[in-house]
Design a protein around this motif. Structure first.
Motif, PDB file in Angstrom:
ATOM      1  N   LYS A   1       7.375   0.578  -3.982  1.00  0.00           N
ATOM      2  CA  LYS A   1       6.027   1.002  -4.376  1.00  0.00           C
ATOM      3  C   LYS A   1       5.219   1.419  -3.147  1.00  0.00           C
ATOM      4  N   ARG A   2       5.434   0.745  -2.030  1.00  0.00           N
ATOM      5  CA  ARG A   2       4.689   1.080  -0.814  1.00  0.00           C
ATOM      6  C   ARG A   2       5.128   2.433  -0.258  1.00  0.00           C
ATOM      7  N   LEU A   3       6.409   2.776  -0.457  1.00  0.00           N
ATOM      8  CA  LEU A   3       6.899   4.080   0.003  1.00  0.00           C
ATOM      9  C   LEU A   3       6.129   5.218  -0.659  1.00  0.00           C
ATOM     10  N   MET A   4       5.669   4.989  -1.882  1.00  0.00           N
ATOM     11  CA  MET A   4       4.897   6.018  -2.575  1.00  0.00           C
ATOM     12  C   MET A   4       3.626   6.348  -1.800  1.00  0.00           C
ATOM     13  N   ASP A   5       3.036   5.320  -1.191  1.00  0.00           N
ATOM     14  CA  ASP A   5       1.817   5.551  -0.416  1.00  0.00           C
ATOM     15  C   ASP A   5       2.102   6.450   0.789  1.00  0.00           C
TER      16      ASP A   5
ATOM     17  N   GLU B   1       1.141  -7.676   6.944  1.00  0.00           N
ATOM     18  CA  GLU B   1       0.163  -7.491   5.853  1.00  0.00           C
ATOM     19  C   GLU B   1       0.872  -7.327   4.515  1.00  0.00           C
ATOM     20  N   PRO B   2       1.554  -8.354   4.063  1.00  0.00           N
ATOM     21  CA  PRO B   2       2.340  -8.204   2.828  1.00  0.00           C
ATOM     22  C   PRO B   2       1.511  -7.785   1.614  1.00  0.00           C
ATOM     23  N   GLU B   3       0.245  -8.058   1.624  1.00  0.00           N
ATOM     24  CA  GLU B   3      -0.601  -7.667   0.491  1.00  0.00           C
ATOM     25  C   GLU B   3      -0.591  -6.171   0.245  1.00  0.00           C
ATOM     26  N   LEU B   4      -0.448  -5.396   1.340  1.00  0.00           N
ATOM     27  CA  LEU B   4      -0.403  -3.932   1.214  1.00  0.00           C
ATOM     28  C   LEU B   4       0.763  -3.504   0.333  1.00  0.00           C
ATOM     29  N   LEU B   5       1.884  -4.226   0.506  1.00  0.00           N
ATOM     30  CA  LEU B   5       3.055  -3.874  -0.295  1.00  0.00           C
ATOM     31  C   LEU B   5       2.870  -4.356  -1.728  1.00  0.00           C
ATOM     32  N   LYS B   6       2.370  -5.566  -1.848  1.00  0.00           N
ATOM     33  CA  LYS B   6       2.278  -6.170  -3.178  1.00  0.00           C
ATOM     34  C   LYS B   6       1.294  -5.419  -4.069  1.00  0.00           C
ATOM     35  N   SER B   7       0.295  -4.792  -3.469  1.00  0.00           N
ATOM     36  CA  SER B   7      -0.705  -4.090  -4.286  1.00  0.00           C
ATOM     37  C   SER B   7      -0.414  -2.592  -4.396  1.00  0.00           C
ATOM     38  N   ALA B   8       0.720  -2.185  -3.803  1.00  0.00           N
ATOM     39  CA  ALA B   8       1.070  -0.754  -3.858  1.00  0.00           C
ATOM     40  C   ALA B   8       1.624  -0.419  -5.237  1.00  0.00           C
ATOM     41  N   PRO B   9       1.551   0.879  -5.668  1.00  0.00           N
ATOM     42  CA  PRO B   9       1.017   2.013  -4.918  1.00  0.00           C
ATOM     43  C   PRO B   9      -0.501   2.143  -5.066  1.00  0.00           C
TER      44      PRO B   9
END
Lengths: 443, 132, 502
Positions: free
Chosen positions: C394-398, C446-454
């Motif tokens: 999901k973070r890759l989408m960002d 900052e794992p939250e960035l990944l968990k809240s992605a995208p």
């Protein structure tokens, strides 16, 4: 012509990062015995310009509906495809996308499939549609698979008046499903509900086509009733173009509706790719084959679409899946959605009316013996030409007209008849030309 | 709210992550905390019919989450006398309370001797540890 | 974004057929439609805007890098669209007399010849509509072959590797066979010792992808082939990974007897959001009589159909197959010519380059050079930071990329299956590698960035549990529910890690 971006400099830098000195080394795991060791024997590479010339030359050798006046139907139809279909299908974000496994990046395709599923359910009077099947033949095999598991029975009944290719595909799939296939002969171009009812005893399902392969309107509600009497699932194979005028199978007792979508929004394309459709009552939702899109929300409550009920499918249930289908016909189904949206209910009704009006006019203008004269037909009818139909076709084609399908290919005793199809693209003048051509060739 | 990990000591356990509560010739079956945790929130319980015959070590039902399907294995042989309709209607009950409200079926045992082959709670916990 | 049905207004319309000055016959009452279907009613400008907006909410190869393992998301050449739309192909009726379809039949014949050369097998059927239909067709051919030899009852089992696509076991069931799984060894090859115990005179055959879904070429393929052939069984090749070996190694030479090819993977047919595809099969000559009917044959200077095939399995779909797909695939192959191996070499180079750049930040389950794709595990990230393969995806989408395939093959926990394909430039690969490295770093910091992605997409992570439980699979008009008011799913993460098969 190649589609590679790599330069020699790129290759060198990459090999260095990998830690090998040549591309050859990357294939070190391949045992010597399996290496080809020579170039493929293929014709020389072509630039784009040369490709175009080559394929244009091939295309020019085909007599298509733009160069030959055609009354061919028999399951595939020259209906008008509006320009908006081409425009939508060429949107690269839709054309070049994969199956929507990552929904946040695929809301376009997912919503479009949801809209398509809705359209199919509306046309057929059913509760759930999948995202498409391969074509109008394989969806019949799919329906048999659903029926087998729903009823526990291992016989399926198909009418002889159903498209021969549909029947052939069902028979090809049946042994693997452990199913016996029984055919009910047509009587004067239609199917007798009583005869169907008798055959349907201990059947998982009964498949009939409406309009049938001869263009004849079957007594569909009675056929469905006969199937239901015998506790077999009634499966109607229907023409989407007819469903602006004809009653939806879901409204006269059918459990499943299937069909070929080509006539609604796809070019002929020498038989494919097109889309098959399959829709069913809610009871069967967990046994439906293929992709299904469902609605949901994200955390803040925004509406969105996802593939759903995936535990039916191969990537989770593997050997117990409801089907092995993965890649289906999404883009062509999207074309169908665009087409049906462009026409709307009024337009679809008008297309159907144009077909039956032209067919009635053609019957009269041709003035020849109608083979199933006492039956009501839709956009096709069977006419006797009094000579071997294959010869009539050849001689008519020499005059720039293809007069229709030779039913004798599939049905015995029908070598001197033609199945003539009228779509809204035909005109009274073209029908005149058909009549004159048949006169000229002594048909 | 998904349950906290636990394995009640009065139950007997099957290596395929099913439990049995035995009472007077009848037994109640369900799936363990480990099973519901591995599957995630359950969305469907494909239950057997009342009167069905279950055989020890064989699958008698299926539970599904969004991402997975799992066979439910019978720890003991018997005839189904009750199916938990509450779980059929709300499969997530199994996640909330896998040993209480989340029971799946009750059977009349046909071979009570089979109980000896089941694990007690310590043996099952050991089994889980070995699975790693 | 509203649905077409929500934008509908009674009486609005876009198109209509020409007006006819002919009477419309009455249809019988009992067959006539009582209520019109509730299709959308919009004018053309609004329809165009609707579909344009839909396309803007979608990501294709045309949008950006799309490294879905085992899907081979390579560039779809534009010229192919033009060629498939030539009226001589596009407007040709499939029931046209062969005499009037010589160009189309010649094209099919040529594609058959070319696929035969690429696979190293003698006879081809273009009929199957997709890879999984090719699999089913191949298994039906197998069944017919053994029945013809009087061994049909005896041979009930198909061996499938535990790394196989889900379609393989599903096809086995549809063909009426039983599944025998075989394990993978620590090098990523079929476990030959496990295999020996499972193959006997009751075996009909093996289904294998080579290179496997791990992106690894089976080093013992000759031995595996011998094990099956020695007991009179057949070898089936799943062509999903053919992009790795075109012009370098041929399935026929590896010992396979039946091959299916995915035209929408290896040979550039656009995926279309889920199809169409093409799944032709190539077979060794002793299996040729069982191929679907009709065969396309050469007859002097012309081409035609042969329906006289008494041993054929029958028909698996209408007509001769997805012809429009054949046009594009043949054009793609003709663009390379005998140099087709350059395509596979570039695919393998690109994959190994990415592997080299990523292997230290993620876990590499099999320490070998890969072929056209490779599998990493995000397990260390999960263990140390509670971040999963799903979160990475999901973070890759960002970062503007489509994620790789996740949670497949099942053998590898927290799997990320990456296939760049040959049509990507080095800079694109570097940008992707940089993003993956940044994400590994973010997982720690900052794992939250990944968990809240995208972030910034049309929708955030969608509640797939709600989708199953509510099963709203069409628009229900006046009765359409408002799912935003329906209860939240009760799990902490409503989005779950569904295995994403290729």
């Amino acid at each position: 012509m190649s589609y590679l971006a790599l330069t020699d400099a790129d290759r060198e830098a990459m090999l260095e990062t990998i830690g090998v000195s040549s591309v050859e080394e990357l294939f070190a795991d391949l045992p010597g015995g399996v290496r080809l060791g020579r170039e493929l024997e293929l014709p020389p590479a072509l630039t784009e310009q040369e490709l175009t010339a080559y394929f244009e030359a091939l295309a020019a050798k085909n007599a298509h509906v733009g160069t030959e006046l055609s009354f061919l139907g028999a399951g595939m139809y020259d209906h008008y495809v509006p320009a908006i279909v081409d425009a939508v299908l060429q949107r690269g974000e839709l054309l070049t996308a994969y199956t929507p496994y990552q929904p946040e990046l695929s809301q376009g395709v997912l919503q479009a499939i949801f809209e398509y599923q809705t359209a199919i359910c509306e046309l057929t009077g059913m509760d759930v549609s999948n995202a498409s099947g391969y074509d109008g033949t394989t969806v019949a095999a799919d329906a048999c698979f659903v029926a087998k598991y729903a009823t526990g029975r291992s016989k399926v009944v198909v009418t002889e008046a159903t498209n021969p290719q549909v029947r052939q595909v069902v028979k090809t799939y049946a042994p693997g499903f452990g199913l016996e296939v029984v055919e009910v002969p047509h009587r004067g171009g239609a199917t007798d509900p009583e005869e169907l009812g008798e055959a349907a005893a201990d059947a998982a399902c009964v498949i009939f086509q409406q309009p049938n392969f001869f263009g004849v309107l079957e007594p569909a509600p009675d056929l469905a009733a006969a199937a239901n009497e015998a506790e077999a699932l009634a499966v109607a194979h229907v023409d989407p173009i007819s469903l602006g005028l004809l009653e939806a199978p879901g409204n006269y007792g059918c459990a499943i509706a299937i069909g070929e979508g080509q006539g609604a929004g796809n070019y002929l394309s020498y038989g494919g790719p097109h889309y098959g459709f399959i829709a069913a009552r809610n009871d069967f939702i967990r046994r439906m084959p293929g992709r299904i899109v469902g609605e949901t929300t994200d955390a803040p409550g925004e509406r969105g679409y996802v593939l759903t009920l995936q535990t039916r499918e191969q990537h989770i249930r593997r050997e117990k899946a409801t089907s092995n289908i993965t890649t289906n016909q999404t883009l062509l189904a999207l074309a169908g959605l665009v087409y049906l949206s462009w026409l709307g209910p009024e337009g679809l009704k008008e297309v159907g009316e144009a077909c039956i009006a032209l067919a009635a006019h053609a019957k009269e203008r041709l003035g020849r013996e109608l083979v199933f004269a006492d039956k009501t037909t839709f956009k096709e009818f069977v006419v006797r030409v009094g000579r071997p139909a294959q010869e009539v076709v050849r001689e008519a084609r020499a005059r720039g007209v293809h007069p229709g399908y030779v039913l004798g290919r599939d049905y015995s005793g029908m070598d001197d008849v033609l199945l003539v199809a009228l779509t809204e693209r035909r005109t009274p003048e073209e029908i005149d030309r058909l009549a004159r051509t048949l006169d000229e060739v002594g048909a | 709210m998904a349950a906290v990990e636990s394995y009640p000591s009065e139950l007997r356990y099957h290596p395929e992550h099913d439990w049995a509560r035995i009472e007077d010739g009848e037994a109640t079956f369900g799936v363990t905390w480990f099973a519901q945790d591995a599957l995630g929130e359950l969305v469907h319980f494909e239950a057997p019919e009342e009167g069905a015959t279950l055989k020890k070590d064989e699958s008698y039902a299926e539970v599904e989450s969004v991402k997975a399907v799992s066979d439910v294995v019978a720890p003991l042989s018997g005839e189904v006398v009750a199916v938990n309709r509450a779980v059929v209607d709300a499969p997530e009950t199994v996640n909330d309370d896998p040993y209480g409200e989340g029971w799946l079926v009750r059977v009349r045992l046909t071979d009570p001797g089979e109980v000896d082959a089941l694990m007690d709670v310590d043996a099952y916990k050991q089994h889980l540890a070995e699975q790693g | 974004m509203k649905l077409l049905y929500e934008k509908s207004h009674p009486g609005r319309r876009a198109g209509r057929p020409p007006r006819l000055d002919l009477p419309v016959p009455e249809l019988p009452n009992e067959l006539r439609r009582a209520e019109p279907p509730r299709l959308p009613e919009l004018a053309e400008p609004d329809l165009v805007r609707h579909f344009t907006e839909l396309s803007r909410r979608n990501f294709g190869i045309d949008t950006g890098f799309y490294p879905l393992g085992s899907c081979t998301m390579k560039h779809n050449p534009r010229v192919n669209e033009r060629l498939a739309a030539l009226p001589g192909f596009r407007d040709l009726h499939p029931h046209q007399d062969p005499a009037g379809a010589q160009g189309a039949l010649g094209l099919c014949w040529e594609l058959q010849e070319v696929l035969s050369e690429i696979t190293g097998l003698d006879a081809v059927s273009l009929q199957p509509a997709a890879g999984s239909q090719g699999e089913l067709t191949g298994l039906m051919v197998m069944r017919a072959y053994f029945a013809d030899k009087g061994e049909g009852e005896q041979r009930r089992k198909i061996v499938v590797a535990d790394t196989a696509h889900g379609t393989n076991p599903a096809s086995v069931t549809m063909a009426g066979y039983e599944l025998t799984p075989v394990k993978t060894d620590p090098r990523g090859n079929i476990d030959v010792e496990d295999l020996r115990e499972k193959v006997d005179e009751h075996t009909a055959g093996l289904m294998l992808t080579n290179p496997s879904t791990l992106g690894l070429f089976d080093e013992h393929i000759a031995e595996v082939a011998a094990i099956f052939h020695d007991v009179g069984a057949l070898m089936y090749y799943d062509g999903a990974n053919l992009n790795a070996v075109c012009g370098i190694s041929r399935p026929g030479d590896m010992g396979f007897d039946i091959v299916h090819i995915n035209l929408h993977k290896t040979f550039s047919q656009p995926h279309g959001g889920g199809g169409p595809g093409g799944g032709p099969i190539a077979v060794a000559s002793r299996l040729e009589p069982f191929l679907p009917v009709p065969a396309i044959v050469r007859d002097g200077e012309g081409y035609g159909f042969d329906y006289d095939r008494p041993k054929s399995i029958g028909k698996v779909r209408g007509f001769i197959g997805p012809f429009g797909v054949f046009v594009r695939s043949l054009a793609f192959i003709r663009a390379y010519g005998p140099q087709l191996r350059k395509m596979s070499e570039a695919a393998v180079l690109n994959a190994n380059y990415l592997l080299a750049r990523l292997r230290d930040a993620y876990e590499l389950p099999f320490d070998r050079l890969c072929m056209h794709e490779f599998v990493l595990s995000a397990r260390p990230l999960k263990r140390e930071h509670g971040v999963t393969a799903l979160d990475v995806a999901k973070r890759l989408m960002d970062y503007g990329f489509h994620p790789p395939t996740i949670y497949f093959p099942l053998l590898v926990p927290e799997a990320l299956m990456i296939e760049p394909t040959e049509t990507e430039a080095k800079e694109t690969l570097d940008e992707f590698a940089d993003a993956m490295l940044a994400i590994a770093h973010e997982a720690a910091e900052e794992p939250e960035l990944l968990k809240s992605a995208p972030h910034g997409r049309a929708v955030g992570r969608l509640d797939e549990v709600k989708a199953v439980k509510k099963a709203v699979v069409r628009y229900l008009f006046d009765e359409h529910p408002d799912l935003s008011t329906e209860g939240e799913s009760r799990s902490e993460t409503a989005v779950v890690e569904a295995p994403k098969g290729a």
